[in-house]
Design a protein around this motif. Structure first.
Motif, PDB file in Angstrom:
ATOM      1  N   TYR A 131       0.820  -1.227   0.000  1.00  0.00           N
ATOM      2  CA  TYR A 131       0.000   0.000   0.000  1.00  0.00           C
ATOM      3  C   TYR A 131       0.847   1.268   0.000  1.00  0.00           C
ATOM      4  O   TYR A 131       0.301   2.358  -0.060  1.00  0.00           O
ATOM      5  CB  TYR A 131      -0.943  -0.004   1.201  1.00  0.00           C
ATOM      6  CG  TYR A 131      -1.994  -1.081   1.113  1.00  0.00           C
ATOM      7  CD1 TYR A 131      -2.977  -1.028   0.137  1.00  0.00           C
ATOM      8  CD2 TYR A 131      -1.991  -2.162   1.989  1.00  0.00           C
ATOM      9  CE1 TYR A 131      -3.937  -2.020   0.030  1.00  0.00           C
ATOM     10  CE2 TYR A 131      -2.948  -3.163   1.893  1.00  0.00           C
ATOM     11  CZ  TYR A 131      -3.910  -3.089   0.912  1.00  0.00           C
ATOM     12  OH  TYR A 131      -4.851  -4.077   0.808  1.00  0.00           O
ATOM     13  N   CYS A 154       5.416   2.533   3.415  1.00  0.00           N
ATOM     14  CA  CYS A 154       5.224   2.201   4.834  1.00  0.00           C
ATOM     15  C   CYS A 154       5.030   0.702   5.048  1.00  0.00           C
ATOM     16  O   CYS A 154       5.161   0.196   6.150  1.00  0.00           O
ATOM     17  CB  CYS A 154       3.943   2.896   5.314  1.00  0.00           C
ATOM     18  SG  CYS A 154       2.512   2.392   4.309  1.00  0.00           S
ATOM     19  N   MET A 204      10.223   6.340   1.694  1.00  0.00           N
ATOM     20  CA  MET A 204      10.037   7.202   2.857  1.00  0.00           C
ATOM     21  C   MET A 204      11.437   7.433   3.406  1.00  0.00           C
ATOM     22  O   MET A 204      12.030   6.516   3.999  1.00  0.00           O
ATOM     23  CB  MET A 204       9.170   6.508   3.908  1.00  0.00           C
ATOM     24  CG  MET A 204       7.709   6.575   3.586  1.00  0.00           C
ATOM     25  SD  MET A 204       6.710   5.963   4.936  1.00  0.00           S
ATOM     26  CE  MET A 204       5.097   6.329   4.258  1.00  0.00           C
ATOM     27  N   ARG A 238       8.640  11.685   5.639  1.00  0.00           N
ATOM     28  CA  ARG A 238       7.955  10.537   5.021  1.00  0.00           C
ATOM     29  C   ARG A 238       7.763  10.700   3.509  1.00  0.00           C
ATOM     30  O   ARG A 238       7.195   9.823   2.860  1.00  0.00           O
ATOM     31  CB  ARG A 238       6.582  10.333   5.689  1.00  0.00           C
ATOM     32  CG  ARG A 238       6.706   9.643   7.050  1.00  0.00           C
ATOM     33  CD  ARG A 238       5.408   9.677   7.819  1.00  0.00           C
ATOM     34  NE  ARG A 238       4.365   8.767   7.373  1.00  0.00           N
ATOM     35  CZ  ARG A 238       4.273   7.489   7.703  1.00  0.00           C
ATOM     36  NH1 ARG A 238       5.176   6.946   8.485  1.00  0.00           N
ATOM     37  NH2 ARG A 238       3.275   6.745   7.256  1.00  0.00           N
ATOM     38  N   LEU A 273       0.726  12.299   1.379  1.00  0.00           N
ATOM     39  CA  LEU A 273       0.309  10.903   1.579  1.00  0.00           C
ATOM     40  C   LEU A 273      -1.055  10.949   2.249  1.00  0.00           C
ATOM     41  O   LEU A 273      -1.427  11.970   2.838  1.00  0.00           O
ATOM     42  CB  LEU A 273       1.294  10.168   2.487  1.00  0.00           C
ATOM     43  CG  LEU A 273       2.765  10.172   2.094  1.00  0.00           C
ATOM     44  CD1 LEU A 273       3.610   9.591   3.219  1.00  0.00           C
ATOM     45  CD2 LEU A 273       2.968   9.373   0.815  1.00  0.00           C
ATOM     46  N   CYS A 275      -1.620   9.825   4.942  1.00  0.00           N
ATOM     47  CA  CYS A 275      -1.350   9.992   6.366  1.00  0.00           C
ATOM     48  C   CYS A 275      -0.384  11.132   6.644  1.00  0.00           C
ATOM     49  O   CYS A 275       0.091  11.268   7.763  1.00  0.00           O
ATOM     50  CB  CYS A 275      -0.734   8.706   6.908  1.00  0.00           C
ATOM     51  SG  CYS A 275       0.792   8.297   6.029  1.00  0.00           S
ATOM     52  N   GLN A 281       3.869   2.142   9.759  1.00  0.00           N
ATOM     53  CA  GLN A 281       2.515   2.267  10.321  1.00  0.00           C
ATOM     54  C   GLN A 281       2.483   1.884  11.800  1.00  0.00           C
ATOM     55  O   GLN A 281       1.419   1.876  12.407  1.00  0.00           O
ATOM     56  CB  GLN A 281       1.532   1.352   9.579  1.00  0.00           C
ATOM     57  CG  GLN A 281       1.409   1.589   8.105  1.00  0.00           C
ATOM     58  CD  GLN A 281       0.318   0.753   7.453  1.00  0.00           C
ATOM     59  OE1 GLN A 281      -0.535   0.179   8.117  1.00  0.00           O
ATOM     60  NE2 GLN A 281       0.341   0.672   6.136  1.00  0.00           N
ATOM     61  N   CYS A 294      -2.516   2.297   9.263  1.00  0.00           N
ATOM     62  CA  CYS A 294      -2.847   3.252   8.204  1.00  0.00           C
ATOM     63  C   CYS A 294      -4.222   3.898   8.416  1.00  0.00           C
ATOM     64  O   CYS A 294      -5.218   3.190   8.601  1.00  0.00           O
ATOM     65  CB  CYS A 294      -2.828   2.514   6.869  1.00  0.00           C
ATOM     66  SG  CYS A 294      -3.453   3.515   5.520  1.00  0.00           S
ATOM     67  N   PRO A 295      -4.309   5.221   8.354  1.00  0.00           N
ATOM     68  CA  PRO A 295      -5.606   5.893   8.549  1.00  0.00           C
ATOM     69  C   PRO A 295      -6.675   5.485   7.537  1.00  0.00           C
ATOM     70  O   PRO A 295      -7.867   5.588   7.807  1.00  0.00           O
ATOM     71  CB  PRO A 295      -5.282   7.381   8.379  1.00  0.00           C
ATOM     72  CG  PRO A 295      -3.808   7.504   8.437  1.00  0.00           C
ATOM     73  CD  PRO A 295      -3.211   6.165   8.158  1.00  0.00           C
ATOM     74  N   ARG A 296      -6.242   5.009   6.377  1.00  0.00           N
ATOM     75  CA  ARG A 296      -7.225   4.622   5.342  1.00  0.00           C
ATOM     76  C   ARG A 296      -8.105   3.469   5.812  1.00  0.00           C
ATOM     77  O   ARG A 296      -9.226   3.314   5.343  1.00  0.00           O
ATOM     78  CB  ARG A 296      -6.509   4.196   4.051  1.00  0.00           C
ATOM     79  CG  ARG A 296      -5.864   5.318   3.320  1.00  0.00           C
ATOM     80  CD  ARG A 296      -5.413   4.877   1.951  1.00  0.00           C
ATOM     81  NE  ARG A 296      -6.480   5.024   0.984  1.00  0.00           N
ATOM     82  CZ  ARG A 296      -6.325   5.578  -0.219  1.00  0.00           C
ATOM     83  NH1 ARG A 296      -5.152   6.027  -0.596  1.00  0.00           N
ATOM     84  NH2 ARG A 296      -7.331   5.666  -1.047  1.00  0.00           N
TER      85      ARG A 296
END
Ligand code: SF4
Length: 329
Positions: free
Chosen positions: A57, A60, A79, A150, A158, A160, A245, A290-292
């Motif tokens: 993804y 990260c 990153m 990052r 990104l 995030c 992450q 991951c915030p997603r």
């Protein structure tokens, strides 16, 4: 080498593939249909590699692997702060999409202000400066934020990490996001509060007002999920081992916060969050990975999955009006 719409640097790919004895290539889903083509190319040059089908993804998304001595990640940008931390080492071969900066002429009718900020994602970020100079020649003041720990490119954001845009947002009227999809533009709008125009260089579609409307829908959904989570007694706090992450100390902080709030809480170690969480005997989850996972995949789960910011809200440690997009900085 052409992969779908994108170009990758063959010379760099070959050079990096020769740097180990047990080398594997890995790529995001969209590029996986070209894995055979890449392997064949390397084989003709005398280099044998494995195909690694772990999730991909972003830069990260790596866990330690002792069976390989190098991974070649095709498509993503590195990153920088993780450069020495990947185990085994990772070489990044970015996929790039080149286009004519004349495309900005099609964007101009959608612009309302004079001071513009620009932001983008990996396959297009290398075109930001050319597009910005085109707009400057047409009389606009255009700013591009710097890169961060990052991000590898100026102006790159990104899901995030919106810091590149945040460093210039006080000085711009609106943003132009160069790229596809709405997840990044919604984050950009939520983090900066500025209007965001989406200019997709592949489809050549431009969206002027769509982002704000979508962000409102996301917020409504998030508020409904948080309201449901307020009733929960048992909270599972998800921690991933993925190198970019991993937020164990944040997870421990959230656990304490939930317990202080009268809830039962436990930390769950989980690299890939799947629908199986619906069958565990927890009432809701806080995802520190991951915030997603919480924001983009919410329809996959029956139980509420919150971001750490949302966890603070339901625990009464943050006001609802101070809602923020979760970032890993
Ligand atoms: S948004 Fe998620 S997948 Fe993308 S870089 Fe951040 S943690 Fe990784």
């Amino acid at each position: 080498m052409k992969l779908k719409y994108y170009e990758i640097d063959e010379k760099k790919l070959l050079q990096e593939a020769k740097r180990g004895k047990k080398v594997a290539i890995k790529m995001p889903e969209g590029l996986q249909p070209y894995a055979g083509k890449i392997i064949e190319f390397l084989k003709k040059e005398g280099v044998e590699v494995y195909l690694l089908m772990d999730s991909c993804y972003g830069a990260c998304d790596f866990v330690e692997r002792s069976d390989l001595d190098r991974i070649i990640c095709i498509g993503e940008a590195e990153m920088p702060y993780l450069r020495r931390a990947y185990s085994p080492p990772v070489s990044f071969i970015e996929a790039r999409y080149d286009f004519d900066a004349e495309f900005m002429e099609e964007v101009i009718p959608f612009i309302k202000g004079k001071k513009l900020g620009m932001a983008s994602i990996t396959p297009f970020a290398h075109m930001l400066e050319e597009c910005a100079s085109h707009l400057r020649q047409r009389g606009y003041e255009v700013k591009i934020g710097g890169k961060g720990r990052r991000t590898a490119h100026d102006g790159q954001i990104l899901g995030c990490d919106l810091s590149s845009a945040l460093m210039i947002s006080h000085d711009v009227d609106e943003f132009i996001f160069l790229g596809d999809g709405f997840f990044h533009p919604i984050g950009l709008f939520m983090a900066t509060g500025k209007r965001v125009i989406v200019a997709d260089p592949i489809s050549k579609k431009i969206y002027g007002e769509e982002v704000e409307a979508r962000a409102e829908r996301v917020l409504k959904r998030r508020y409904a999920i948080m309201t449901k989570a307020m009733e929960c007694r048992k909270v599972g706090i998800i921690v991933s081992r993925k190198i970019g992450q991993r937020r164990m100390s944040l997870a421990k902080k959230i656990k304490k916060m939930m317990e202080k709030n009268g809830k039962e809480a436990a930390i769950i170690l989980m690299d890939e969050v799947r629908e199986t969480i619906d069958y565990l005997d927890f009432d809701c989850y806080v995802c520190t990975a991951c915030p997603r996972i919480a924001l983009d995949d919410d329809a996959r789960y029956k139980k509420p999955v919150l971001t750490p910011v949302e966890a603070e809200i339901i625990a009464g440690e943050r006001e609802w009006e101070n809602y923020e997009f979760d970032q890993i900085l």
